[in-house]
Design a protein around this motif. Sequence first.
Motif, mmCIF file in Angstrom:
data_model
loop_
_atom_site.group_PDB
_atom_site.id
_atom_site.type_symbol
_atom_site.label_atom_id
_atom_site.label_comp_id
_atom_site.label_asym_id
_atom_site.label_seq_id
_atom_site.Cartn_x
_atom_site.Cartn_y
_atom_site.Cartn_z
ATOM 1 N N GLY A 91 53.529 29.256 0.486
ATOM 2 C CA GLY A 91 54.457 28.602 -0.413
ATOM 3 C C GLY A 91 55.666 29.503 -0.562
ATOM 4 O O GLY A 91 55.666 30.650 -0.098
ATOM 5 N N SER A 92 56.711 29.009 -1.216
ATOM 6 C CA SER A 92 57.925 29.814 -1.331
ATOM 7 C C SER A 92 57.705 31.063 -2.165
ATOM 8 O O SER A 92 58.373 32.084 -1.966
ATOM 9 C CB SER A 92 59.056 28.976 -1.933
ATOM 10 O OG SER A 92 58.717 28.547 -3.251
ATOM 11 N N ARG A 93 56.737 31.012 -3.104
ATOM 12 C CA ARG A 93 56.476 32.162 -3.965
ATOM 13 C C ARG A 93 54.999 32.539 -3.968
ATOM 14 O O ARG A 93 54.496 33.153 -4.901
ATOM 15 C CB ARG A 93 56.916 31.855 -5.392
ATOM 16 C CG ARG A 93 58.340 31.368 -5.535
ATOM 17 C CD ARG A 93 59.354 32.473 -5.400
ATOM 18 N NE ARG A 93 59.435 33.310 -6.577
ATOM 19 C CZ ARG A 93 60.413 34.167 -6.811
ATOM 20 N NH1 ARG A 93 61.394 34.312 -5.918
ATOM 21 N NH2 ARG A 93 60.433 34.909 -7.897
ATOM 22 N N LYS A 94 54.300 32.183 -2.913
ATOM 23 C CA LYS A 94 52.894 32.542 -2.764
ATOM 24 C C LYS A 94 52.625 32.972 -1.324
ATOM 25 O O LYS A 94 53.213 32.429 -0.391
ATOM 26 C CB LYS A 94 51.972 31.353 -3.105
ATOM 27 C CG LYS A 94 51.777 31.095 -4.589
ATOM 28 C CD LYS A 94 50.730 30.001 -4.785
ATOM 29 C CE LYS A 94 50.429 29.770 -6.250
ATOM 30 N NZ LYS A 94 49.363 28.751 -6.434
ATOM 31 N N ALA A 95 51.718 33.931 -1.176
ATOM 32 C CA ALA A 95 51.328 34.380 0.153
ATOM 33 C C ALA A 95 49.834 34.664 0.157
ATOM 34 O O ALA A 95 49.225 34.899 -0.893
ATOM 35 C CB ALA A 95 52.102 35.633 0.546
ATOM 36 N N VAL A 96 49.241 34.630 1.343
ATOM 37 C CA VAL A 96 47.837 34.996 1.481
ATOM 38 C C VAL A 96 47.787 36.328 2.226
ATOM 39 O O VAL A 96 48.570 36.576 3.139
ATOM 40 C CB VAL A 96 47.031 33.896 2.210
ATOM 41 C CG1 VAL A 96 47.545 33.670 3.627
ATOM 42 C CG2 VAL A 96 45.545 34.225 2.227
ATOM 43 N N ILE A 97 46.867 37.181 1.798
ATOM 44 C CA ILE A 97 46.760 38.528 2.351
ATOM 45 C C ILE A 97 45.338 38.741 2.848
ATOM 46 O O ILE A 97 44.378 38.294 2.228
ATOM 47 C CB ILE A 97 47.132 39.581 1.276
ATOM 48 C CG1 ILE A 97 47.108 40.991 1.857
ATOM 49 C CG2 ILE A 97 46.243 39.490 0.058
ATOM 50 C CD1 ILE A 97 47.612 42.044 0.874
ATOM 51 N N ARG A 98 45.206 39.390 4.000
ATOM 52 C CA ARG A 98 43.883 39.684 4.557
ATOM 53 C C ARG A 98 43.417 41.037 4.026
ATOM 54 O O ARG A 98 44.048 42.070 4.272
ATOM 55 C CB ARG A 98 43.953 39.690 6.080
ATOM 56 C CG ARG A 98 42.701 40.239 6.768
ATOM 57 C CD ARG A 98 41.521 39.306 6.657
ATOM 58 N NE ARG A 98 40.424 39.775 7.505
ATOM 59 C CZ ARG A 98 39.200 40.075 7.063
ATOM 60 N NH1 ARG A 98 38.918 39.956 5.778
ATOM 61 N NH2 ARG A 98 38.271 40.469 7.898
#
Length: 424
Positions: free
Chosen positions: A144-151
């Motif tokens: 999303g524009s202000r969300k990210a997923v991190i491993r």
Amino acid sequence: MALSEAVSKLPGLRIYNPPYGEFTISKVLKESEGRWTPLFKGVKPGYVGVGNIIDTRAKLYQYLGAKDDEEAYNKLLSAAESPLAVEKVSTWRDVYKTVDSLYDLPMVRYYEKEARPYITAGIVIGAGPDGVYNASIHRFSPVGSRKAVIRLVPRHLYHIYKSSIERGREVPVAVAWGVHPLVLLAAASSPPYGVFELTVASRLMGGLKVVELDNGALAPFLSSVIIEGFITAEQAEEGPFVDIVGVYDRVRLQPVVRIERIYVLREEAYVHYLLPAGLEHMLLMGFEREAKIWRAVKSVVPRVKKVRLTRGGFGWLVAVISLEKSVEGDAKNALLAAFAAHPSLKIAIAVDSDIDPDDPLDVEWAIATRLRADRGLFVIPYARGSTLDPVALNEEGLTYKIGIDATRPLDADPVLFERARIPE
């Protein structure tokens, strides 16, 4: 020091200009690794991309100020044992602007089946509930524009995350993209829990300035991009993504980062494109482990010529150790020391000092002519290995490990093993 200044010191820069196709950058990174350093002008307005900045030992040793393996190993290991405090900069925001969305950043996809664009050279600096800071490299992609997923893998940041979420606390983080190569090297290392990797970088660089964000996280001053946010209890699908083995990692649920602010240098911002499964990935990930193997092996076999985590083992799973043994059993002790120093190691090979671990044909020749399988092979069953091993027995990396003593038997006639030479 800004990444732009660090890159300017490298020889062999080659400049590229737009337009760029979807996979142009990854193709150039692949063809140039080990050969030249590509500089990508105008990847987006205000941004310059660069890659393969430490894809060779020559480049890495140039930044370390080291002349050979031993000096480089000692500098890195000593920095972890005697870190230097970072210096906080109080006025820093005037050199940065803010952008509204992660999609404003020049992320790219590297391989055709990857789900979305990624930051692959981002240092994630997390602040733990116990006052401990950790800096480590994690792949990071927008959902999303202000969300990210991190491993997150089960290492220090994962421990901070789990302990924080159990207490009902989100983890304040900074994601720094476009940093000095020695900051990357320090963040790729694994000092003991509680040793802040940025203080290791500070020792390597003779000092490091940092900024403190509103959420309490720290980031290296003059990082090209600084993303401020919190790792939350929310999860999202992460992947597919090509990991260091060169195959697509499976899709799994991973933590979501809620983004508060995105800072970008007002001057031309240099961002680092790190090719997954490329030479730079392997060297960054494996160099500190190689140093630990070298130190551990030297403690049991004093005459160690060279240690290499091999390219065929993608700089992680296979080690070759060149040594001079005094008595039978030295090689096996060296192999056991290597497994202890680098728990992810799957295959360790000991060779004599006349064998070059950088030459796979040389290593294969040693195995073919000097290995006696009845006494030179051993298997360590059901040991914790690497989660990157595609044939590991479970998700925790349980595996069988192999030690190979391909050194010349001391009770055999040395004439039988003399390598033929043509005189000059």
